[in-house]
Write a protein that holds these residues in place. Sequence first.
Motif, PDB file in Angstrom:
ATOM      1  N   VAL A  29       1.355  12.933  12.988  1.00  0.00           N
ATOM      2  CA  VAL A  29       0.139  12.142  12.790  1.00  0.00           C
ATOM      3  C   VAL A  29       0.140  11.596  11.366  1.00  0.00           C
ATOM      4  CG1 VAL A  29      -2.377  12.224  12.548  1.00  0.00           C
ATOM      5  CG2 VAL A  29      -1.280  13.306  14.521  1.00  0.00           C
ATOM      6  N   VAL A  30      -0.143  10.313  11.231  1.00  0.00           N
ATOM      7  CA  VAL A  30      -0.326   9.694   9.923  1.00  0.00           C
ATOM      8  C   VAL A  30      -1.794   9.301   9.796  1.00  0.00           C
ATOM      9  CG1 VAL A  30       0.287   7.816   8.366  1.00  0.00           C
ATOM     10  CG2 VAL A  30       2.031   8.801   9.888  1.00  0.00           C
ATOM     11  N   ILE A  31      -2.487   9.921   8.872  1.00  0.00           N
ATOM     12  CA  ILE A  31      -3.886   9.573   8.622  1.00  0.00           C
ATOM     13  C   ILE A  31      -3.903   8.464   7.575  1.00  0.00           C
ATOM     14  CG2 ILE A  31      -6.121  10.394   7.796  1.00  0.00           C
ATOM     15  CD1 ILE A  31      -5.426  13.148   8.849  1.00  0.00           C
ATOM     16  N   ALA A  32      -4.318   7.282   8.012  1.00  0.00           N
ATOM     17  CA  ALA A  32      -4.295   6.106   7.141  1.00  0.00           C
ATOM     18  C   ALA A  32      -5.695   5.542   6.931  1.00  0.00           C
ATOM     19  CB  ALA A  32      -3.379   5.035   7.739  1.00  0.00           C
ATOM     20  N   THR A  33      -6.672   6.440   6.940  1.00  0.00           N
ATOM     21  CA  THR A  33      -8.055   6.012   6.715  1.00  0.00           C
ATOM     22  C   THR A  33      -8.374   5.899   5.232  1.00  0.00           C
ATOM     23  OG1 THR A  33      -8.767   8.321   6.824  1.00  0.00           O
ATOM     24  CG2 THR A  33      -8.871   7.045   8.859  1.00  0.00           C
ATOM     25  N   GLY A  34      -7.466   6.383   4.373  1.00  0.00           N
ATOM     26  CA  GLY A  34      -7.721   6.358   2.938  1.00  0.00           C
ATOM     27  C   GLY A  34      -8.740   7.411   2.541  1.00  0.00           C
TER      28      GLY A  34
ATOM     29  N   LYS B  22      -0.513   2.952  -8.807  1.00  0.00           N
ATOM     30  CA  LYS B  22      -0.841   1.840  -7.907  1.00  0.00           C
ATOM     31  C   LYS B  22      -1.095   2.285  -6.472  1.00  0.00           C
ATOM     32  CE  LYS B  22       3.942   0.500  -6.789  1.00  0.00           C
ATOM     33  NZ  LYS B  22       4.970  -0.540  -6.975  1.00  0.00           N
ATOM     34  N   SER B  23      -0.902   3.569  -6.182  1.00  0.00           N
ATOM     35  CA  SER B  23      -1.165   4.054  -4.820  1.00  0.00           C
ATOM     36  C   SER B  23      -2.605   3.766  -4.415  1.00  0.00           C
ATOM     37  CB  SER B  23      -0.918   5.560  -4.736  1.00  0.00           C
ATOM     38  OG  SER B  23       0.428   5.874  -4.948  1.00  0.00           O
ATOM     39  N   GLY B  24      -2.768   3.373  -3.170  1.00  0.00           N
ATOM     40  CA  GLY B  24      -4.089   3.039  -2.674  1.00  0.00           C
ATOM     41  C   GLY B  24      -4.417   1.571  -2.798  1.00  0.00           C
ATOM     42  N   THR B  25      -3.519   0.799  -3.425  1.00  0.00           N
ATOM     43  CA  THR B  25      -3.709  -0.646  -3.538  1.00  0.00           C
ATOM     44  C   THR B  25      -2.756  -1.352  -2.587  1.00  0.00           C
ATOM     45  OG1 THR B  25      -2.061  -0.975  -5.286  1.00  0.00           O
ATOM     46  CG2 THR B  25      -4.284  -0.324  -5.983  1.00  0.00           C
TER      47      THR B  25
ATOM     48  N   LEU C  86     -10.320 -10.178  -3.460  1.00  0.00           N
ATOM     49  CA  LEU C  86      -9.343  -9.142  -3.774  1.00  0.00           C
ATOM     50  C   LEU C  86      -8.950  -9.223  -5.243  1.00  0.00           C
ATOM     51  CD1 LEU C  86      -9.185  -9.244  -0.623  1.00  0.00           C
ATOM     52  CD2 LEU C  86      -6.766  -8.671  -0.864  1.00  0.00           C
ATOM     53  N   ASN C  87      -8.836  -8.075  -5.889  1.00  0.00           N
ATOM     54  CA  ASN C  87      -8.413  -8.046  -7.286  1.00  0.00           C
ATOM     55  C   ASN C  87      -6.924  -8.344  -7.428  1.00  0.00           C
ATOM     56  OD1 ASN C  87     -10.881  -7.472  -8.499  1.00  0.00           O
ATOM     57  ND2 ASN C  87     -10.692  -5.303  -8.053  1.00  0.00           N
ATOM     58  N   SER C  88      -6.130  -7.923  -6.445  1.00  0.00           N
ATOM     59  CA  SER C  88      -4.693  -8.190  -6.517  1.00  0.00           C
ATOM     60  C   SER C  88      -4.439  -9.656  -6.185  1.00  0.00           C
ATOM     61  CB  SER C  88      -3.921  -7.290  -5.540  1.00  0.00           C
ATOM     62  OG  SER C  88      -4.432  -7.429  -4.227  1.00  0.00           O
TER      63      SER C  88
ATOM     64  N   GLY D 234      -2.142   5.532   2.080  1.00  0.00           N
ATOM     65  CA  GLY D 234      -3.224   4.774   1.477  1.00  0.00           C
ATOM     66  C   GLY D 234      -4.161   5.561   0.597  1.00  0.00           C
ATOM     67  N   LEU D 235      -3.762   6.771   0.162  1.00  0.00           N
ATOM     68  CA  LEU D 235      -4.626   7.563  -0.702  1.00  0.00           C
ATOM     69  C   LEU D 235      -4.649   6.977  -2.113  1.00  0.00           C
ATOM     70  CD1 LEU D 235      -3.638  11.210   0.320  1.00  0.00           C
ATOM     71  CD2 LEU D 235      -5.572   9.847   1.148  1.00  0.00           C
ATOM     72  N   ASP D 236      -5.824   6.910  -2.705  1.00  0.00           N
ATOM     73  CA  ASP D 236      -5.960   6.385  -4.054  1.00  0.00           C
ATOM     74  C   ASP D 236      -5.223   7.295  -5.035  1.00  0.00           C
ATOM     75  OD1 ASP D 236      -7.064   4.213  -5.440  1.00  0.00           O
ATOM     76  OD2 ASP D 236      -8.629   5.469  -6.300  1.00  0.00           O
ATOM     77  N   PHE D 237      -4.326   6.734  -5.830  1.00  0.00           N
ATOM     78  CA  PHE D 237      -3.503   7.498  -6.774  1.00  0.00           C
ATOM     79  C   PHE D 237      -2.698   8.584  -6.056  1.00  0.00           C
ATOM     80  CE2 PHE D 237      -7.007   5.941  -9.449  1.00  0.00           C
ATOM     81  CZ  PHE D 237      -6.314   5.363 -10.489  1.00  0.00           C
ATOM     82  N   GLY D 238      -2.370   8.378  -4.796  1.00  0.00           N
ATOM     83  CA  GLY D 238      -1.676   9.397  -4.023  1.00  0.00           C
ATOM     84  C   GLY D 238      -0.331   9.796  -4.588  1.00  0.00           C
TER      85      GLY D 238
END
Length: 434
Positions: free
Chosen positions: A125-130, A386-389, A52-54, A378-382
């Motif tokens: 519904v929460v879509i958390a598949t990214g 830092k969104s998506g990390t 992991l980078n973090s 979990g969307l990247d840059f949502g």
Amino acid sequence: MGEVLDVVVIGAGSAGLGVSYFLKQQGCEHKVLDGGRIGESWRTQRWDSFRLNSPTIRSVLPGDSYRGPDPWGAITHHEFVSYLEDYAKRHCLPVSTQTPVKELTRENGVFQVTTARGVLLARNVVIATGDQNRQVRPPESADLPVELRQVDSSAYRNAAQLEHGAVLVVGSGQSGGQIAEDLALAGRVVFLATSRNGRWVRRYRGGNILNWLTLSGFLDVPRKELVLPSGKVPARALVGATHTISLQSLSAQGVVLLGRFRGMENDSLVFGDELHANMRFADEVSANTKRLVDAYIERAGLDAPPAEGDPAETVEPRIPDPLIRAMDWRACGVRSVVWCTGFTGDFTWVHLPGALNAVGQPVHADGVGAVPGLYFAGLDFGSTRKSGTIPALAEEAARLVERLVKGNATPSCMLGDSERKNGSEFPRSPLNLS
């Protein structure tokens, strides 16, 4: 078909589990569904040496905090999967694995989640598949000869899985830089087709660079301030999990640097002349980031040690002279191509008018979908940089669940009292998290 849940969460990765944690805190009747196992993408879309980078101290989910001996270390994806499984167990989250969602529809204000095991009904519904689960290859990939084996970064595991011979890695972002180094360390001849990507040092002025960027507020910059005129967001900077990776350090390890991959011409691999520009851009991003950290340290009045040179930046680059513009792949022994050219989200199963844009990606504002009751986690840059990390999870999942609950005053899904918000104590996890 009779029971209507408050919420169905789709995806049992870090984002889905984080949302589930807060839904449980608020007393929402919900289920978390995943087509595979908990953390499936961490299991099946990472190479063997991946870390992991973090830093570990910031790689924890809501309700946990790190208390181990190596807070600024980098855990493997296998360790992170074990942590996710333990997290779901400790917090008694209602996860159903091996339950792929085939279709998401809505009728009379109620969502219908069709799975391989039946249909669930939900108010929300929460879509958390990214949106980083489907590999993207450039159109030019279709022109490569059949003799060249093509592998996406998500399918790459190690050098031994590839045919004997040299490897062309396309893309010098996070995956490209790390995979090129992984191949070089395995003794392979590696050609790297570079791209316009920034990079960061791993450590600076006595601290982890991601910690400095967190403290300074750099990672909290809103998405709207990052969007380019093209409508896209710049790719994330290359940063090694345990040490700095730069184009010059890769070249010093024997990686042959090239310009942007342009395709095939006369049975040769063709590249642009952007190599020097790409290296300058990466160096400039690193320098600008360090200046930002310097300014923060001065503004905050911190007693941080002075800057020191990083070997990955000070090493003399080895640049082909002249630049390689066309390569006879047979003569150079190239037998495999690893595509590190980005990802997008697979939402083909979402059948809700207005939920997706023209290219099949979510229409949302800070995770709140255009369709009432639909949310994305979990969307990247949502929402921010830092969104998506993983470090963004606790804050963003809490905010999303708060928005969901306020908009749904149902008996079982209302804002909880302070005692429920605070949660309860759970046993320590294998990663020394509490």
